[in-house]
Design a protein around this motif. Structure first.
Motif, PDB file in Angstrom:
ATOM      1  N   UNK A   9      31.192   8.860  68.145  1.00  0.00           N
ATOM      2  CA  UNK A   9      31.335  10.292  68.422  1.00  0.00           C
ATOM      3  C   UNK A   9      31.670  10.582  69.874  1.00  0.00           C
ATOM      4  N   UNK A  10      31.435   9.624  70.762  1.00  0.00           N
ATOM      5  CA  UNK A  10      31.771   9.833  72.167  1.00  0.00           C
ATOM      6  C   UNK A  10      33.289   9.714  72.335  1.00  0.00           C
ATOM      7  N   UNK A  11      33.920  10.665  73.010  1.00  0.00           N
ATOM      8  CA  UNK A  11      35.380  10.638  73.168  1.00  0.00           C
ATOM      9  C   UNK A  11      35.931   9.376  73.827  1.00  0.00           C
ATOM     10  N   UNK A  12      35.143   8.689  74.661  1.00  0.00           N
ATOM     11  CA  UNK A  12      35.637   7.481  75.324  1.00  0.00           C
ATOM     12  C   UNK A  12      36.018   6.403  74.307  1.00  0.00           C
ATOM     13  N   UNK A  13      35.391   6.419  73.137  1.00  0.00           N
ATOM     14  CA  UNK A  13      35.690   5.418  72.105  1.00  0.00           C
ATOM     15  C   UNK A  13      37.033   5.667  71.427  1.00  0.00           C
ATOM     16  N   UNK A  14      37.627   6.818  71.652  1.00  0.00           N
ATOM     17  CA  UNK A  14      38.913   7.170  71.036  1.00  0.00           C
ATOM     18  C   UNK A  14      40.078   7.095  72.020  1.00  0.00           C
ATOM     19  N   UNK A  15      39.801   6.713  73.272  1.00  0.00           N
ATOM     20  CA  UNK A  15      40.848   6.669  74.291  1.00  0.00           C
ATOM     21  C   UNK A  15      41.554   5.319  74.306  1.00  0.00           C
ATOM     22  N   UNK A  16      42.867   5.361  74.468  1.00  0.00           N
ATOM     23  CA  UNK A  16      43.604   4.144  74.782  1.00  0.00           C
ATOM     24  C   UNK A  16      43.294   3.863  76.248  1.00  0.00           C
ATOM     25  N   UNK A  92      32.227  -6.369  58.765  1.00  0.00           N
ATOM     26  CA  UNK A  92      32.091  -6.158  60.204  1.00  0.00           C
ATOM     27  C   UNK A  92      31.101  -5.046  60.504  1.00  0.00           C
ATOM     28  N   UNK A  93      30.523  -5.140  61.683  1.00  0.00           N
ATOM     29  CA  UNK A  93      29.681  -4.091  62.226  1.00  0.00           C
ATOM     30  C   UNK A  93      30.102  -3.845  63.658  1.00  0.00           C
ATOM     31  N   UNK A  94      29.423  -2.912  64.309  1.00  0.00           N
ATOM     32  CA  UNK A  94      29.786  -2.559  65.679  1.00  0.00           C
ATOM     33  C   UNK A  94      28.542  -2.058  66.400  1.00  0.00           C
ATOM     34  N   UNK A  95      28.361  -2.489  67.640  1.00  0.00           N
ATOM     35  CA  UNK A  95      27.194  -2.053  68.408  1.00  0.00           C
ATOM     36  C   UNK A  95      27.193  -0.550  68.643  1.00  0.00           C
ATOM     37  N   UNK A  96      28.363   0.089  68.645  1.00  0.00           N
ATOM     38  CA  UNK A  96      28.451   1.541  68.825  1.00  0.00           C
ATOM     39  C   UNK A  96      28.229   2.300  67.525  1.00  0.00           C
ATOM     40  N   UNK A  97      28.193   1.581  66.412  1.00  0.00           N
ATOM     41  CA  UNK A  97      28.012   2.204  65.095  1.00  0.00           C
ATOM     42  C   UNK A  97      26.921   1.446  64.349  1.00  0.00           C
ATOM     43  N   UNK A 153      38.339   7.672  51.024  1.00  0.00           N
ATOM     44  CA  UNK A 153      37.138   7.892  50.215  1.00  0.00           C
ATOM     45  C   UNK A 153      35.914   7.269  50.885  1.00  0.00           C
ATOM     46  N   UNK A 154      36.047   6.011  51.344  1.00  0.00           N
ATOM     47  CA  UNK A 154      34.916   5.325  51.980  1.00  0.00           C
ATOM     48  C   UNK A 154      34.518   6.045  53.264  1.00  0.00           C
ATOM     49  N   UNK A 155      35.487   6.516  54.034  1.00  0.00           N
ATOM     50  CA  UNK A 155      35.180   7.266  55.261  1.00  0.00           C
ATOM     51  C   UNK A 155      34.401   8.539  54.945  1.00  0.00           C
ATOM     52  N   UNK A 156      34.823   9.226  53.900  1.00  0.00           N
ATOM     53  CA  UNK A 156      34.108  10.451  53.506  1.00  0.00           C
ATOM     54  C   UNK A 156      32.669  10.137  53.099  1.00  0.00           C
ATOM     55  N   UNK A 157      32.489   9.019  52.408  1.00  0.00           N
ATOM     56  CA  UNK A 157      31.150   8.619  51.971  1.00  0.00           C
ATOM     57  C   UNK A 157      30.252   8.269  53.167  1.00  0.00           C
ATOM     58  N   UNK A 158      30.843   7.799  54.235  1.00  0.00           N
ATOM     59  CA  UNK A 158      30.076   7.394  55.413  1.00  0.00           C
ATOM     60  C   UNK A 158      29.902   8.516  56.442  1.00  0.00           C
ATOM     61  N   UNK A 159      30.619   9.621  56.295  1.00  0.00           N
ATOM     62  CA  UNK A 159      30.653  10.647  57.333  1.00  0.00           C
ATOM     63  C   UNK A 159      29.275  11.164  57.726  1.00  0.00           C
ATOM     64  N   UNK A 160      28.373  11.383  56.784  1.00  0.00           N
ATOM     65  CA  UNK A 160      27.047  11.900  57.149  1.00  0.00           C
ATOM     66  C   UNK A 160      26.271  10.864  57.966  1.00  0.00           C
ATOM     67  N   UNK A 161      26.433   9.589  57.651  1.00  0.00           N
ATOM     68  CA  UNK A 161      25.792   8.535  58.450  1.00  0.00           C
ATOM     69  C   UNK A 161      26.387   8.490  59.855  1.00  0.00           C
ATOM     70  N   UNK A 162      27.709   8.620  59.950  1.00  0.00           N
ATOM     71  CA  UNK A 162      28.369   8.618  61.254  1.00  0.00           C
ATOM     72  C   UNK A 162      27.916   9.805  62.101  1.00  0.00           C
ATOM     73  N   UNK A 163      27.816  10.982  61.479  1.00  0.00           N
ATOM     74  CA  UNK A 163      27.335  12.169  62.194  1.00  0.00           C
ATOM     75  C   UNK A 163      25.901  11.962  62.683  1.00  0.00           C
ATOM     76  N   UNK A 164      25.081  11.332  61.844  1.00  0.00           N
ATOM     77  CA  UNK A 164      23.691  11.066  62.222  1.00  0.00           C
ATOM     78  C   UNK A 164      23.629  10.124  63.428  1.00  0.00           C
ATOM     79  N   UNK A 165      24.486   9.106  63.441  1.00  0.00           N
ATOM     80  CA  UNK A 165      24.520   8.175  64.570  1.00  0.00           C
ATOM     81  C   UNK A 165      24.865   8.918  65.853  1.00  0.00           C
ATOM     82  N   UNK A 166      25.856   9.800  65.810  1.00  0.00           N
ATOM     83  CA  UNK A 166      26.257  10.521  67.023  1.00  0.00           C
ATOM     84  C   UNK A 166      25.139  11.415  67.554  1.00  0.00           C
ATOM     85  N   UNK A 167      24.197  11.789  66.671  1.00  0.00           N
ATOM     86  CA  UNK A 167      23.060  12.629  67.078  1.00  0.00           C
ATOM     87  C   UNK A 167      21.838  11.806  67.471  1.00  0.00           C
ATOM     88  N   UNK A 168      21.955  10.473  67.368  1.00  0.00           N
ATOM     89  CA  UNK A 168      20.832   9.621  67.753  1.00  0.00           C
ATOM     90  C   UNK A 168      19.897   9.280  66.622  1.00  0.00           C
TER      91      UNK A 168
END
Length: 184
Positions: A9-16, A92-97, A153-168
């Motif tokens: 959710x942090x914008x730095x993760x989306x920057x080239x 795969x996993x990611x330390x930011x996610x 579809x998979x992204x939509x299924x994960x969106x609530x988890x991703x939003x929760x991560x961005x909120x801590x």
């Protein structure tokens, strides 16, 4: 020094990310801190955007013997020149996610050019698991997360988890993190 890892959710993760020069301030210390942060979080790779810096730098340590994909290496201003072979799935996993792991399709062979921590230029062909780790970290400096490779579809299924991560709202994380949408 262990640095906080930036969460989804942090914008730095989306920057080239921007290339860096040899005189980048305190580069050796930054590299040392990145390895320490990665080890503390039990990762095998860490890219500069994951600690809030939009620069073309990542580190990896896949452990073990180099003949068996075991490599500890610094990649500065890396450029993947070629990817080839039949794509294969791996979880795969990611330390930011934290809390999310998904199968990601990647090609098994790459050719990469990069500078090491001594500013020596390398061009290597890499295969297998090491290629996968490099591709994952390279995606970070290109502003791309592994979740973007998933089906809509998979992204939509994960969106609530991703939003929760961005909120801590994460569980089982034993390393420092910085959450972009955490209420103070």
């Amino acid at each position: 020094m262990k640095l906080p890892i930036v969460a989804y959710g942090d914008p730095v993760l989306k920057k080239v990310c921007a290339p860096i020069e040899q005189d980048y301030p305190e580069l050796k210390q930054l590299i040392s801190n990145m390895f320490e942060t990665m080890y503390n979080a039990h990762g095998v790779g860490l890219a500069a955007p994951q600690i809030g810096l939009p620069i073309r730098l990542f580190v990896i340590d896949t452990g073990g013997d180099e003949d068996e994909d075991g490599v500890k290496r610094v990649y500065i201003n890396a450029e993947i020149l070629e990817e080839n072979g039949e794509p294969w799935a791996f979880n795969e996993g990611c330390l930011s996610i934290p809390d999310i792991r998904e199968d990601v399709m990647r090609k098994p062979n790459i050719r990469i050019r990069y500078y090491d921590e001594n500013w020596e230029l390398h061009e290597k062909e890499v295969t297998g698991m090491l290629a996968r780790v490099i591709q994952h970290e390279y995606d970070h400096i290109q502003g791309k997360l592994f979740t973007e490779t998933l089906s809509l579809l998979r992204k939509r299924m994960l969106q609530s988890k991703l939003d929760a991560i961005s909120k801590g709202n994460v569980r089982g994380v034993d390393y420092k993190m910085k959450f972009p949408n955490k209420k103070r």
